[in-house]
Write a protein that holds these residues in place. Structure first.
Motif, PDB file in Angstrom:
ATOM      1  N   GLN A  84      35.394   1.097 -34.954  1.00 32.63           N
ATOM      2  CA  GLN A  84      34.785   1.896 -33.885  1.00 32.63           C
ATOM      3  C   GLN A  84      34.105   3.154 -34.418  1.00 32.63           C
ATOM      4  O   GLN A  84      33.314   3.786 -33.762  1.00 32.63           O
ATOM      5  N   ARG A  85      34.392   3.539 -35.699  1.00 29.77           N
ATOM      6  CA  ARG A  85      33.719   4.708 -36.311  1.00 29.77           C
ATOM      7  C   ARG A  85      32.268   4.408 -36.675  1.00 29.77           C
ATOM      8  O   ARG A  85      31.461   5.317 -36.911  1.00 29.77           O
ATOM      9  N   LEU A  86      31.997   3.079 -36.768  1.00 27.84           N
ATOM     10  CA  LEU A  86      30.733   2.681 -37.377  1.00 27.84           C
ATOM     11  C   LEU A  86      29.493   3.292 -36.724  1.00 27.84           C
ATOM     12  O   LEU A  86      28.632   3.836 -37.440  1.00 27.84           O
ATOM     13  N   PRO A  87      29.367   3.244 -35.395  1.00 31.31           N
ATOM     14  CA  PRO A  87      28.116   3.812 -34.829  1.00 31.31           C
ATOM     15  C   PRO A  87      27.883   5.275 -35.240  1.00 31.31           C
ATOM     16  O   PRO A  87      26.771   5.660 -35.585  1.00 31.31           O
ATOM     17  N   ALA A  88      28.984   6.052 -35.253  1.00 33.90           N
ATOM     18  CA  ALA A  88      28.832   7.471 -35.619  1.00 33.90           C
ATOM     19  C   ALA A  88      28.449   7.627 -37.081  1.00 33.90           C
ATOM     20  O   ALA A  88      27.606   8.491 -37.438  1.00 33.90           O
ATOM     21  N   VAL A  89      29.027   6.771 -37.928  1.00 33.51           N
ATOM     22  CA  VAL A  89      28.702   6.838 -39.353  1.00 33.51           C
ATOM     23  C   VAL A  89      27.232   6.483 -39.594  1.00 33.51           C
ATOM     24  O   VAL A  89      26.530   7.159 -40.352  1.00 33.51           O
ATOM     25  N   VAL A  90      26.790   5.420 -38.889  1.00 35.92           N
ATOM     26  CA  VAL A  90      25.370   5.020 -39.048  1.00 35.92           C
ATOM     27  C   VAL A  90      24.424   6.150 -38.582  1.00 35.92           C
ATOM     28  O   VAL A  90      23.468   6.499 -39.255  1.00 35.92           O
ATOM     29  N   ALA A  91      24.817   6.695 -37.426  1.00 37.79           N
ATOM     30  CA  ALA A  91      23.955   7.765 -36.879  1.00 37.79           C
ATOM     31  C   ALA A  91      23.886   8.946 -37.853  1.00 37.79           C
ATOM     32  O   ALA A  91      22.816   9.511 -38.116  1.00 37.79           O
ATOM     33  N   ARG A  92      25.067   9.308 -38.424  1.00 43.10           N
ATOM     34  CA  ARG A  92      25.072  10.454 -39.338  1.00 43.10           C
ATOM     35  C   ARG A  92      24.268  10.158 -40.613  1.00 43.10           C
ATOM     36  O   ARG A  92      23.516  10.987 -41.120  1.00 43.10           O
ATOM     37  N   ALA A  93      24.445   8.914 -41.118  1.00 36.75           N
ATOM     38  CA  ALA A  93      23.717   8.541 -42.335  1.00 36.75           C
ATOM     39  C   ALA A  93      22.201   8.643 -42.123  1.00 36.75           C
ATOM     40  O   ALA A  93      21.462   9.129 -42.995  1.00 36.75           O
ATOM     41  N   LEU A  94      21.778   8.217 -40.926  1.00 35.43           N
ATOM     42  CA  LEU A  94      20.330   8.266 -40.636  1.00 35.43           C
ATOM     43  C   LEU A  94      19.844   9.730 -40.537  1.00 35.43           C
ATOM     44  O   LEU A  94      18.789  10.099 -41.044  1.00 35.43           O
ATOM     45  N   THR A  95      20.650  10.558 -39.879  1.00 34.50           N
ATOM     46  CA  THR A  95      20.288  11.974 -39.736  1.00 34.50           C
ATOM     47  C   THR A  95      20.191  12.644 -41.103  1.00 34.50           C
ATOM     48  O   THR A  95      19.247  13.387 -41.391  1.00 34.50           O
ATOM     49  N   GLU A  96      21.219  12.329 -41.935  1.00 26.74           N
ATOM     50  CA  GLU A  96      21.213  12.929 -43.277  1.00 26.74           C
ATOM     51  C   GLU A  96      19.983  12.524 -44.077  1.00 26.74           C
ATOM     52  O   GLU A  96      19.382  13.309 -44.784  1.00 26.74           O
ATOM     53  N   LYS A  97      19.640  11.241 -43.884  1.00 23.62           N
ATOM     54  CA  LYS A  97      18.455  10.762 -44.602  1.00 23.62           C
ATOM     55  C   LYS A  97      17.204  11.524 -44.143  1.00 23.62           C
ATOM     56  O   LYS A  97      16.401  11.986 -44.944  1.00 23.62           O
ATOM     57  N   GLN A  98      17.116  11.726 -42.848  1.00 25.03           N
ATOM     58  CA  GLN A  98      15.953  12.436 -42.305  1.00 25.03           C
ATOM     59  C   GLN A  98      15.899  13.877 -42.842  1.00 25.03           C
ATOM     60  O   GLN A  98      14.857  14.387 -43.226  1.00 25.03           O
ATOM     61  N   GLU A  99      17.087  14.483 -42.855  1.00 24.35           N
ATOM     62  CA  GLU A  99      17.166  15.857 -43.394  1.00 24.35           C
ATOM     63  C   GLU A  99      16.713  15.900 -44.840  1.00 24.35           C
ATOM     64  O   GLU A  99      15.991  16.796 -45.277  1.00 24.35           O
ATOM     65  N   ARG A 100      17.164  14.878 -45.577  1.00 26.76           N
ATOM     66  CA  ARG A 100      16.841  14.847 -47.004  1.00 26.76           C
ATOM     67  C   ARG A 100      15.332  14.705 -47.217  1.00 26.76           C
ATOM     68  O   ARG A 100      14.742  15.370 -48.063  1.00 26.76           O
ATOM     69  N   VAL A 101      14.736  13.851 -46.374  1.00 26.13           N
ATOM     70  CA  VAL A 101      13.278  13.650 -46.488  1.00 26.13           C
ATOM     71  C   VAL A 101      12.541  14.962 -46.194  1.00 26.13           C
ATOM     72  O   VAL A 101      11.631  15.367 -46.905  1.00 26.13           O
TER      73      VAL A 101
END
Lengths: 121, 588
Positions: B118-135
């Protein structure tokens, strides 16, 4: 000798003795009577005031003096006169510019012409 | 609007590597439950997985850690090789703590155990946000690098030394030209080191200017000498502007040094020229001035002020009219105004009032200076004092008039001598002889007078000169003191002595060799002094008074007496003529 000036009483004011002497002789030759020949104001001025004069010849420069004072007296007495001078008119005081001038040296002919014009003879 | 941190953006493309179809469905169901608009791609093994990576159509990779044909670590390595920018999350049933940490070390973005899926959606969302920040961060870094490169390019190529300070006044940048110019390595200049390259006499001033600028957050400008690698120092001008951050914080200054040694030299040269001009202008004899194209005078030399005793504020423009003579000023103004209009060279003569209130005459000239287009730029004028020249002209004219008068008088005398000689001589021969000898006496007396600059002559010289031509000098006895006669008396006495001597030779004492003539003279000490001249003849034939008076006698009696303002006494004594002459001495 031409006696054109017979009976005319002339006064001479001239400080150079030799010139005065010769002028006297010339005028006398023409019949004029020399009523006085003076070298300076001291003698000429009283004579100009009192003598019977028909005509006068005034040397402008009398040593350290000038003869304008005599001219003044003669003008007031309506005695005709001419100035005699080595200078031309420009050497005369402005007041006397219209007075005839006998430029030195002059000869008898010049003198007679000037006197004739002034006396109408 | 706030977006929940756990939300997966719509349209997110997910690649999922999983060998269990059940688990794959479970994950798909879970993710789509939170975000229906997903693109979910499930691959079972290595070949499908690697093919999918090649397509580059995903935003995030999820992978099981334990796939029999293909290890999770290999899948991660492939992803890093082919798509290093994509977030990578492990989803696994048997992932121990150590393996999880190891996987993150290897480059995985995160991990989720299947027991806590059940953690997965939050982890995916955070990973995507982090990627955007990194870009975002990366592109900002690139932009910054590009901007710095541009700045350095500029700083290294402008013909100036570029520097930067931080808000604490320390130097944080010096362009490479700094070390070329100063010989100080840019590295050593950072901090406070650069101040060492500023001339010791200028350093405090430079620091003061920087400090003010830092305090006020304003630009700065000052001139100072900067050490030069060649030798010595060169003059520079430094200008600086404040730097501010995006949010307006003061960051320090950015500035430049520009070499102005040449400019300073031109300025010095110019100042020297101006000095030379000033000293020339003040030392010429003339009064000088300059006016603009309209004739407005804006400069006078010192002599003008010295002469007139005025100041520039009184004189400028048309103020000069007040030192002009009231009778001349209108004429002068009218004429010069016309010349200011026409551009024609101006010349005029007029009096100017000096500081003592007296006027002197000036010859004045002015000409205009034109530009290349022929337009009048200014007027240069001078006033030359010609008072003395005018006075000399006047004296010269006076002298010419006086000379003319004297010549005319002499001619009149000569004429009178001729006329009188003619009267007394009947033959031309006699006339010629008498006239010539009389003119000669007249002439030599003039010579004597000329020697004394027409001041007069000494009686002894006149006596000796007059007698020299007549008889033997042994027959004369002369006796007398120094006695000065004025020109008129000198001429008259000469002519008289000549006549006396001529007569003595012809009829008197000198006609006999035993005859003598005594000539004596003296002067008295009366208030109006007189002189006494005595002519005594003796030893000649008996004398009697002549029957008629000749020229000589008349001359002495009439003319001489007048010219010396005196008297003549002729005595015809038996032993010879005794002539006594008394005349007034002019006051000396």
């Amino acid at each position: 000798m031409d006696k054109q000036l017979t009976g005319i009483k002339i006064m001479i004011v001239e400080d150079e003795g030799l010139i005065a002497m010769d002028l006297e002789d010339e005028l006398a030759d023409c019949g004029a009577t020399i009523v006085g020949s003076y070298r300076g104001l001291a003698e000429a001025l009283p004579a100009a005031k009192s003598s019977t004069i028909d005509f006068a010849i005034l040397d402008v420069n009398l040593g350290s003096e000038t003869s304008y004072a005599i001219a003044e007296v003669l003008r007031s007495r309506e005695v005709p006169f001419v100035f005699a001078s080595g200078y031309d008119k420009s050497g005369l005081q402005s007041e006397w510019q219209d007075t005839p001038i006998a430029r030195k040296p002059f000869n008898r002919a010049i003198l007679l012409k000037l006197i004739g014009e002034q006396l109408g003879i | 609007m706030t977006v929940a941190p756990s939300a997966i953006p719509s349209g997110t493309r997910i690649l999922y590597l999983e060998d269990s179809l059940i688990d794959a469905d479970l994950v798909r169901t879970l993710l789509v439950g939170t975000q229906p608009e997903l693109v979910f791609t499930h691959v079972l093994g290595k070949s499908d997985y690697e093919e999918a990576l090649e397509q580059n159509a995903y935003d995030i990779i999820l992978a099981d850690y334990q796939i029999p044909s293909y290890g999770g670590e290999a899948a991660l390595a492939q992803a890093q090789l082919r798509r290093p920018d994509l977030p990578f999350v492990f989803v696994s049933g048997a992932l121990g703590e150590e393996i999880a940490i190891e996987s993150v070390k290897l480059g995985a973005t995160d991990y989720v155990v299947k027991q806590r899926l059940q953690r997965l959606p939050a982890v995916v969302a955070r990973a995507l946000t982090e990627k955007q920040e990194r870009v975002k961060r990366l592109s900002a870094e690139i932009a910054l690098r590009e901007s710095e490169a541009k700045f350095r390019h500029l700083a290294e190529n402008v013909p100036a030394l570029v520097w930067m300070t931080e808000s604490d006044l320390s130097c944080s940048y010096l362009s490479p030209s700094w070390s070329e110019f100063t010989g100080q390595a840019a590295q050593l200049g950072l901090g406070n080191g650069w101040l060492e390259s500023i001339h010791p006499d200028d350093r405090e001033g430079f620091i003061e200017v920087l400090r003010n600028s830092h305090q006020e957050h304003l630009g700065a400008e000052c001139e100072c000498r900067l050490r030069h690698a060649g030798n010595g120092y060169r003059w520079t001008i430094t200008t600086a502007e404040p730097r501010f951050s995006d949010v307006g914080d003061f960051l320090g200054l950015i500035g430049t040094f520009v070499d102005i040694t040449e400019r300073r030299r031109y300025e010095d040269e110019l100042a020297l020229r101006a000095d030379e001009f000033q000293s020339l202008a003040d030392n010429i004899h003339q009064l000088a001035w300059m006016a603009d194209a309209n004739g407005w005078i804006y400069w006078y030399n010192q002599r003008w002020f010295d002469y007139t005793g005025t100041t520039l504020s009184e004189m400028q423009g048309w103020g000069w009219r007040k030192v002009h003579h009231p009778e001349h000023v209108d004429r002068v103004v009218e004429k010069i105004s016309a010349h200011f209009k026409s551009g024609e060279t101006w010349e005029d003569t007029f009096p100017l009032r000096g500081r003592d209130g007296g006027y002197r005459w000036f010859l004045s000239r002015a000409r205009c200076v034109r530009d290349k287009g022929g337009n009048i730029v200014r007027w240069l004028g001078t006033n030359t004092d010609i008072t003395e020249r005018l006075e000399a002209d006047r004296l010269r004219q006076l002298l010419v008039n006086e000379l003319n008068h004297r010549v005319k008088n002499s001619l009149a005398t000569v004429r009178a001598i001729a006329s009188q000689t003619m009267r007394h001589e009947e033959s031309f021969e006699n006339f010629k002889e008498k006239f010539e000898s009389r003119i000669l006496v007249f002439s030599t007396t003039h010579d004597l007078l000329t020697q004394s600059n027409w001041q007069g002559a000494d009686l002894r010289a006149l006596v000796e000169q007059s007698l020299a031509a007549h008889g033997e000098s042994s027959q004369y006895l002369t006796d007398g003191e120094t006695l000065h006669l004025d020109p008129k008396a000198a001429v008259a006495i000469s002519l008289a002595l000549h006549e006396l001597a001529t007569n003595a030779v012809k009829h008197g004492a000198l006609s006999s060799p035993s005859g003598r003539v005594r000539v004596s003279w003296s002067k008295d000490q009366k208030q109006n002094p007189e002189f006494h001249l005595r002519w005594q003849e003796e030893g000649g034939p008996p004398v009697s008074k002549p029957k008629r008076s000749g020229f000589g006698t008349r001359l002495i009696h009439r003319s001489l007496a007048q010219d010396i303002d005196g008297e003549v006494d002729f005595r015809f004594e038996p032993e010879g003529l005794d002539c006594r002459i008394t005349g007034r001495l002019s006051k000396q």
